[in-house]
Design an enzyme around this catalytic site. Structure first.
Site, PDB file in Angstrom:
ATOM      1  N   HIS A   1      -2.687   8.359   6.407  1.00 56.61           N
ATOM      2  CA  HIS A   1      -1.666   9.185   5.756  1.00 56.61           C
ATOM      3  C   HIS A   1      -2.298  10.397   5.074  1.00 56.61           C
ATOM      4  O   HIS A   1      -1.731  11.497   5.094  1.00 56.61           O
ATOM      5  CB  HIS A   1      -0.902   8.368   4.708  1.00 56.61           C
ATOM      6  CG  HIS A   1       0.251   7.593   5.260  1.00 56.61           C
ATOM      7  ND1 HIS A   1       1.353   8.199   5.824  1.00 56.61           N
ATOM      8  CD2 HIS A   1       0.483   6.260   5.326  1.00 56.61           C
ATOM      9  CE1 HIS A   1       2.213   7.271   6.220  1.00 56.61           C
ATOM     10  NE2 HIS A   1       1.709   6.092   5.939  1.00 56.61           N
TER      11      HIS A   1
ATOM     12  N   GLU B   1      -3.566   3.675   5.044  1.00 55.03           N
ATOM     13  CA  GLU B   1      -3.320   4.641   3.976  1.00 55.03           C
ATOM     14  C   GLU B   1      -4.180   5.888   4.138  1.00 55.03           C
ATOM     15  O   GLU B   1      -3.741   7.014   3.874  1.00 55.03           O
ATOM     16  CB  GLU B   1      -3.583   3.992   2.612  1.00 55.03           C
ATOM     17  CG  GLU B   1      -2.744   2.760   2.319  1.00 55.03           C
ATOM     18  CD  GLU B   1      -1.248   3.051   2.361  1.00 55.03           C
ATOM     19  OE1 GLU B   1      -0.486   2.109   2.626  1.00 55.03           O
ATOM     20  OE2 GLU B   1      -0.860   4.209   2.159  1.00 55.03           O
TER      21      GLU B   1
ATOM     22  N   GLN C   1       3.333   9.950   0.742  1.00 58.81           N
ATOM     23  CA  GLN C   1       4.533   9.145   0.968  1.00 58.81           C
ATOM     24  C   GLN C   1       5.518   9.214  -0.187  1.00 58.81           C
ATOM     25  O   GLN C   1       6.656   8.771  -0.053  1.00 58.81           O
ATOM     26  CB  GLN C   1       4.156   7.690   1.218  1.00 58.81           C
ATOM     27  CG  GLN C   1       3.504   7.459   2.572  1.00 58.81           C
ATOM     28  CD  GLN C   1       3.222   6.001   2.790  1.00 58.81           C
ATOM     29  OE1 GLN C   1       2.234   5.472   2.304  1.00 58.81           O
ATOM     30  NE2 GLN C   1       4.104   5.333   3.513  1.00 58.81           N
TER      31      GLN C   1
ATOM     32  N   GLY D   1       0.829  -1.187   0.000  1.00 54.55           N
ATOM     33  CA  GLY D   1       0.000   0.000   0.000  1.00 54.55           C
ATOM     34  C   GLY D   1       0.865   1.239   0.000  1.00 54.55           C
ATOM     35  O   GLY D   1       1.999   1.214   0.484  1.00 54.55           O
TER      36      GLY D   1
END
Length: 275
Positions: free
Chosen positions: A216, A213, A127, A122
């Site tokens: 994030h 995710e 990122q 993922g």
């Protein structure tokens, strides 16, 4: 073993605990490269007793509108590189995507490539240095062997009361693994690679990866969700990453886990907000 947002592949024993992704689907084009969840897949389920996310959303389950990303906001250069903690990019606001064009498709392809090369399952846009509401993932070890999931501008609308701890890792925290407690099932609204809106419920490993995710995209990192006791076990490793950042950039670390540990009453710091 590990899981979630730049998650590393699971061991064979871990995989046995969760349903595996189906390789073929009749589900409309939610996912990139014409793959998606089957309407009968065990990974996409309508689960009773899902808790609606209130208007005043809990930390990490934001429902408010974000600023729209400009063309400059989603510009990228190849090869993409993984942004590591404590880079401030990981805490910056991520803007809503409003342009579903070839540039977005190219970005998605590059994100999958760097995810596979980094042995992840993922990856979120911040990122790789792009502060936009975009994530890709596939809870399958081998490239091309399972569904490649693309979610644009995702929002959580409901989540299950039942929660489970799981040992997570993150590409932005190389070599660090620790338990994080998360709901077993989430219902989400999102857009696909073409901009079409859809709603889907995820359970098991896909729900776990999605939540990592999605955090994030909210500027929340996986150690923010750890208990004080668990955080203590990885404190030295986080401090090593902070020092690595300072040595590389010549700048002071933008955040320090030692400070965060003292902020026990601050929302999102060291406690799960999904209760």
């Amino acid at each position: 073993m590990a899981c979630a947002a730049s998650l590393h592949p699971l061991s064979s024993s871990s995989r046995a605990l969760f349903p595996t992704l189906c390789r073929r689907s009749t589900f409309p084009a939610i996912f990139h490269r014409l793959r998606g969840f089957s309407s009968t897949s065990p990974l996409v389920s309508t689960v009773n007793r899902l808790i609606p996310v209130p208007t005043q959303a809990r930390t990490g389950f934001s429902v408010k509108e974000d600023d729209v990303a400009s063309a400059a906001d989603v510009e990228f250069q190849t090869p993409l590189r993984i942004v590591e903690y404590p880079d401030p990019i990981l805490r910056a606001k991520n803007k809503r995507i409003d342009s579903f064009d070839d540039h977005l498709k190219n970005l998605v392809d590059e994100m999958f490539d760097v995810m596979y090369k980094s042995d992840g399952i993922g990856l979120s846009a911040p990122q790789v240095g792009i502060n936009a509401q975009l994530m890709v993932f596939t809870p399958v070890v081998e490239c091309g062997e399972g569904e490649e999931i693309v979610l644009v501008n995702p929002r959580v609308t409901r989540y299950s009361q039942k929660k489970r701890p799981f040992n997570e890792g993150c590409l932005s925290f190389p070599g660090i693994y620790a338990d994080v407690v998360r709901p077993e099932t989430v219902k989400i609204d999102a857009q696909d690679i073409k901009g079409a809106r859809f709603t889907v419920s995820l359970s098991g490993l896909p729900a776990r990866v999605f939540q990592h995710e999605f955090d994030h995209l909210q500027g929340v990192l996986f150690f923010d969700r750890m208990s004080d006791g668990v955080l203590e076990t990885i404190c030295a490793q986080l401090q090593a990453l902070e020092k690595k950042y300072e040595d590389r950039t010549g700048l002071p670390s933008p955040e320090r886990v030692e400070t965060r540990r003292r902020m026990k009453d601050a929302t999102g710091f060291g406690k799960s907000q999904l209760v």
